[in-house]
Design a protein around this motif. Structure first.
Motif, PDB file in Angstrom:
ATOM      1  N   PHE A 116       6.802   9.296   7.802  1.00 48.36           N
ATOM      2  CA  PHE A 116       5.782  10.292   8.112  1.00 48.36           C
ATOM      3  C   PHE A 116       4.386   9.699   7.909  1.00 48.36           C
ATOM      4  CE2 PHE A 116       3.227  14.113   7.217  1.00 48.36           C
ATOM      5  CZ  PHE A 116       3.626  14.946   8.249  1.00 48.36           C
ATOM      6  N   LEU A 117       4.203   8.958   6.819  1.00 50.83           N
ATOM      7  CA  LEU A 117       2.909   8.336   6.508  1.00 50.83           C
ATOM      8  C   LEU A 117       2.502   7.356   7.599  1.00 50.83           C
ATOM      9  CD1 LEU A 117       0.624   7.783   4.375  1.00 50.83           C
ATOM     10  CD2 LEU A 117       2.088   5.964   3.507  1.00 50.83           C
ATOM     11  N   THR A 118       3.422   6.520   8.013  1.00 49.88           N
ATOM     12  CA  THR A 118       3.130   5.509   9.033  1.00 49.88           C
ATOM     13  C   THR A 118       2.713   6.165  10.347  1.00 49.88           C
ATOM     14  OG1 THR A 118       4.721   4.006   8.006  1.00 49.88           O
ATOM     15  CG2 THR A 118       4.077   3.523  10.270  1.00 49.88           C
ATOM     16  N   ARG A 119       3.412   7.241  10.720  1.00 48.87           N
ATOM     17  CA  ARG A 119       3.092   7.950  11.952  1.00 48.87           C
ATOM     18  C   ARG A 119       1.688   8.558  11.895  1.00 48.87           C
ATOM     19  NH1 ARG A 119       7.536  11.127  12.061  1.00 48.87           N
ATOM     20  NH2 ARG A 119       6.494  13.124  11.759  1.00 48.87           N
ATOM     21  N   GLN A 120       1.360   9.159  10.766  1.00 51.92           N
ATOM     22  CA  GLN A 120       0.036   9.770  10.606  1.00 51.92           C
ATOM     23  C   GLN A 120      -1.065   8.706  10.606  1.00 51.92           C
ATOM     24  OE1 GLN A 120      -0.842  13.135  10.261  1.00 51.92           O
ATOM     25  NE2 GLN A 120       1.269  13.651  10.776  1.00 51.92           N
ATOM     26  N   ALA A 121      -0.823   7.589   9.947  1.00 54.22           N
ATOM     27  CA  ALA A 121      -1.826   6.521   9.872  1.00 54.22           C
ATOM     28  C   ALA A 121      -2.102   5.935  11.255  1.00 54.22           C
ATOM     29  CB  ALA A 121      -1.361   5.430   8.911  1.00 54.22           C
ATOM     30  N   GLU A 122      -1.052   5.758  12.046  1.00 58.09           N
ATOM     31  CA  GLU A 122      -1.233   5.214  13.392  1.00 58.09           C
ATOM     32  C   GLU A 122      -2.051   6.168  14.267  1.00 58.09           C
ATOM     33  OE1 GLU A 122      -0.601   2.222  14.619  1.00 58.09           O
ATOM     34  OE2 GLU A 122       0.019   1.685  12.584  1.00 58.09           O
ATOM     35  N   ALA A 123      -1.771   7.458  14.163  1.00 58.99           N
ATOM     36  CA  ALA A 123      -2.526   8.450  14.942  1.00 58.99           C
ATOM     37  C   ALA A 123      -3.994   8.439  14.541  1.00 58.99           C
ATOM     38  CB  ALA A 123      -1.927   9.836  14.728  1.00 58.99           C
ATOM     39  N   LEU A 124      -4.253   8.284  13.252  1.00 57.88           N
ATOM     40  CA  LEU A 124      -5.638   8.267  12.768  1.00 57.88           C
ATOM     41  C   LEU A 124      -6.381   7.023  13.259  1.00 57.88           C
ATOM     42  CD1 LEU A 124      -7.575   9.886  10.978  1.00 57.88           C
ATOM     43  CD2 LEU A 124      -6.850   8.474   9.063  1.00 57.88           C
ATOM     44  N   LYS A 125      -5.702   5.878  13.264  1.00 50.70           N
ATOM     45  CA  LYS A 125      -6.328   4.645  13.769  1.00 50.70           C
ATOM     46  C   LYS A 125      -6.721   4.798  15.235  1.00 50.70           C
ATOM     47  CE  LYS A 125      -3.792   1.442  10.752  1.00 50.70           C
ATOM     48  NZ  LYS A 125      -2.740   0.402  10.715  1.00 50.70           N
ATOM     49  N   ASN A 126      -5.870   5.482  16.002  1.00 53.00           N
ATOM     50  CA  ASN A 126      -6.171   5.698  17.421  1.00 53.00           C
ATOM     51  C   ASN A 126      -7.377   6.612  17.599  1.00 53.00           C
ATOM     52  OD1 ASN A 126      -4.062   4.088  18.312  1.00 53.00           O
ATOM     53  ND2 ASN A 126      -2.610   5.786  18.386  1.00 53.00           N
ATOM     54  N   ASP A 127      -7.478   7.630  16.747  1.00 54.14           N
ATOM     55  CA  ASP A 127      -8.540   8.626  16.899  1.00 54.14           C
ATOM     56  C   ASP A 127      -9.880   8.176  16.309  1.00 54.14           C
ATOM     57  OD1 ASP A 127      -6.655  10.206  18.100  1.00 54.14           O
ATOM     58  OD2 ASP A 127      -6.291  11.457  16.346  1.00 54.14           O
ATOM     59  N   LEU A 128      -9.816   7.364  15.250  1.00 55.83           N
ATOM     60  CA  LEU A 128     -11.041   6.889  14.586  1.00 55.83           C
ATOM     61  C   LEU A 128     -11.018   5.365  14.512  1.00 55.83           C
ATOM     62  CD1 LEU A 128     -11.233   9.478  11.640  1.00 55.83           C
ATOM     63  CD2 LEU A 128     -12.527   9.533  13.775  1.00 55.83           C
ATOM     64  N   PRO A 129     -11.221   4.687  15.635  1.00 54.68           N
ATOM     65  CA  PRO A 129     -11.076   3.225  15.652  1.00 54.68           C
ATOM     66  C   PRO A 129     -12.076   2.487  14.768  1.00 54.68           C
ATOM     67  CG  PRO A 129     -11.930   4.048  17.754  1.00 54.68           C
ATOM     68  CD  PRO A 129     -11.505   5.236  16.970  1.00 54.68           C
ATOM     69  N   HIS A 130     -13.191   3.139  14.414  1.00 54.09           N
ATOM     70  CA  HIS A 130     -14.187   2.480  13.557  1.00 54.09           C
ATOM     71  C   HIS A 130     -13.735   2.426  12.098  1.00 54.09           C
ATOM     72  CE1 HIS A 130     -15.035   6.756  12.808  1.00 54.09           C
ATOM     73  NE2 HIS A 130     -15.494   6.357  11.638  1.00 54.09           N
ATOM     74  N   LEU A 131     -12.719   3.217  11.742  1.00 54.10           N
ATOM     75  CA  LEU A 131     -12.316   3.376  10.342  1.00 54.10           C
ATOM     76  C   LEU A 131     -11.192   2.403   9.976  1.00 54.10           C
ATOM     77  CD1 LEU A 131     -12.662   5.278   7.768  1.00 54.10           C
ATOM     78  CD2 LEU A 131     -10.687   6.520   8.680  1.00 54.10           C
ATOM     79  N   ALA A 132     -11.333   1.704   8.852  1.00 48.61           N
ATOM     80  CA  ALA A 132     -10.251   0.862   8.329  1.00 48.61           C
ATOM     81  C   ALA A 132      -9.230   1.771   7.632  1.00 48.61           C
ATOM     82  CB  ALA A 132     -10.809  -0.147   7.344  1.00 48.61           C
ATOM     83  N   VAL A 133      -7.973   1.680   8.057  1.00 49.62           N
ATOM     84  CA  VAL A 133      -6.909   2.523   7.493  1.00 49.62           C
ATOM     85  C   VAL A 133      -5.853   1.622   6.871  1.00 49.62           C
ATOM     86  CG1 VAL A 133      -5.195   4.326   7.960  1.00 49.62           C
ATOM     87  CG2 VAL A 133      -7.337   4.288   9.248  1.00 49.62           C
ATOM     88  N   HIS A 134      -5.555   1.845   5.590  1.00 44.70           N
ATOM     89  CA  HIS A 134      -4.610   0.990   4.857  1.00 44.70           C
ATOM     90  C   HIS A 134      -3.577   1.863   4.140  1.00 44.70           C
ATOM     91  CE1 HIS A 134      -7.380  -2.356   5.529  1.00 44.70           C
ATOM     92  NE2 HIS A 134      -8.353  -1.616   5.025  1.00 44.70           N
ATOM     93  N   PRO A 135      -2.497   2.300   4.836  1.00 43.97           N
ATOM     94  CA  PRO A 135      -1.504   3.165   4.181  1.00 43.97           C
ATOM     95  C   PRO A 135      -0.732   2.443   3.077  1.00 43.97           C
ATOM     96  CG  PRO A 135      -0.766   2.517   6.384  1.00 43.97           C
ATOM     97  CD  PRO A 135      -2.169   2.015   6.244  1.00 43.97           C
ATOM     98  N   VAL A 136      -0.387   3.196   2.040  1.00 47.34           N
ATOM     99  CA  VAL A 136       0.391   2.663   0.916  1.00 47.34           C
ATOM    100  C   VAL A 136       1.593   3.580   0.703  1.00 47.34           C
ATOM    101  CG1 VAL A 136       0.419   2.197  -1.572  1.00 47.34           C
ATOM    102  CG2 VAL A 136      -1.618   1.636  -0.219  1.00 47.34           C
ATOM    103  N   ILE A 137       2.798   3.043   0.821  1.00 44.86           N
ATOM    104  CA  ILE A 137       4.016   3.810   0.561  1.00 44.86           C
ATOM    105  C   ILE A 137       4.326   3.690  -0.932  1.00 44.86           C
ATOM    106  CG2 ILE A 137       6.469   4.077   1.077  1.00 44.86           C
ATOM    107  CD1 ILE A 137       5.853   2.735   3.818  1.00 44.86           C
ATOM    108  N   ALA A 138       4.137   4.789  -1.668  1.00 40.79           N
ATOM    109  CA  ALA A 138       4.327   4.756  -3.119  1.00 40.79           C
ATOM    110  C   ALA A 138       4.481   6.172  -3.644  1.00 40.79           C
ATOM    111  CB  ALA A 138       3.132   4.080  -3.794  1.00 40.79           C
ATOM    112  N   ASP A 139       5.087   6.274  -4.818  1.00 37.86           N
ATOM    113  CA  ASP A 139       5.134   7.522  -5.565  1.00 37.86           C
ATOM    114  C   ASP A 139       3.804   7.619  -6.315  1.00 37.86           C
ATOM    115  OD1 ASP A 139       5.478   9.574  -7.379  1.00 37.86           O
ATOM    116  OD2 ASP A 139       7.440   8.896  -8.087  1.00 37.86           O
TER     117      ASP A 139
END
Length: 324
Positions: A116-139
């Motif tokens: 779910f996190l990866t899918r959301q991060a990819e959508a955000l990168k597409n919508d805000l290309p100027h923003l650096a997005v670095h998802p972290v899978i963790a508890d």
């Protein structure tokens, strides 16, 4: 309690040992319970997103209205060009309201549900290309490392949704302390906190007519069946949510409809008719009570925003600078 977990050889490799340990320990206790973080596989995350759109569920739309109307002020409370670290990111809907302000240089969504996190991060990168997005899978309830790409940036934490209310107060203090160490000296922490209110509003929010909250609650049993070789007959458990005013919390339970025995990982778990599994608490705070909790964890309360009806609050907390 030492928990012995056994599993068929062909399933052993796929079993999460922490989930196995927590499930066996919680279900073997005198008062059965399961940690709410195990609601959130991909199915659970999707169900929770449906809950947030229900007419009875006021917290999401109320918090969104605060973020929309006061977003300039909230972002202004953060260090300029900060990395925004969202603990338990899920959907990026709330973060997007803050990320639209160009003062934020990078976004670090942290969540246990990797797909779910990866899918959301990819959508955000597409919508805000100027923003650096670095998802972290963790508890996010345990210490984790921030990506090296944001090491030199000032930090702002983001913890919306009143998820802080899902912790017992002592655990909330421990989480706030962990977050302060992760974010570092001088950081800001933006935290959404549900406020105390009348019983009727609270009861309706967790007992929706469409039954989505019931499905979400039972998802933890689906996960036990799928991932821990359990054999829960989910039709023999009912969803119950009550407001415990003395404890200032909503309690969610799964109630056994009949005497039954469930098996998982070599353990026999007996249920009496009417016996419940406590799956989640959602504490409700006053502004002053939450600020007191934040101070106990080493944060300094800075600003607070609420809606006109004082249903919900968004707090800005500050960590002391390094020289203190």
């Amino acid at each position: 309690m030492n928990v012995h977990v056994s599993a068929p050889a062909d399933k052993r490799h796929s079993i999460d040992p922490a989930f196995a340990r927590d499930a066996v320990r919680g279900l073997s206790a005198e008062h059965k319970s399961l940690p709410p973080k195990y609601f959130y596989d991909e199915r659970g995350s999707d169900l929770f997103e449906k809950i947030t759109r229900l007419p009875e569920y006021y917290p999401t739309r109320t918090e969104l209205s605060i973020l929309q109307e006061r977003g300039d002020e909230i972002v202004a409370a953060m260090p300029k060009d900060a990395a925004l670290v969202e603990f338990g990111a899920g959907s990026t809907a709330k973060a997007r309201l803050l990320l639209a302000h160009r003062r934020i240089a990078a976004y670090v969504p942290v969540d246990i549900s990797g797909a779910f996190l990866t899918r959301q991060a990819e959508a955000l990168k597409n919508d805000l290309p100027h923003l650096a997005v670095h998802p972290v899978i963790a508890d996010f309830t345990h210490p984790f490392m921030l990506p090296r790409e944001v090491a030199s940036l000032p930090k702002a934490g983001f913890f919306p949704g009143s998820t802080i209310g899902n912790f017992e107060p002592e655990d909330a203090c421990a989480f706030l302390t962990i977050a302060r160490h992760i974010l570092g000296p001088g950081a800001t922490f933006i935290v959404g906190v549900d406020l105390e209110k009348d019983d009727r509003t609270l009861q309706a929010a967790y007992n929706d007519e469409a039954g989505i909250t019931s499905r979400f609650n039972k998802n933890v049993l689906f996960r036990i069946n799928c991932e821990l070789d359990g054999d829960f007959d989910i039709s023999r458990f009912s969803h119950r949510a009550i407001y415990n005013r003395a404890a200032h919390r909503i309690e969610m339970h799964l109630v056994s409809l009949a005497p039954q025995t469930v098996h998982l990982l070599g353990h026999d778990i007996a249920f009496r008719a009417g016996e419940s599994i406590h799956t989640e608490s959602s504490y409700k705070y006053s502004v002053a009570h939450f600020q007191e909790l934040a101070r106990c964890a080493g944060w300094m309360p800075d600003k607070v925003w609420t809606d006109a009806r004082r249903m919900f609050s968004v707090h800005a907390l500050r960590a002391k600078p390094a020289h203190h």
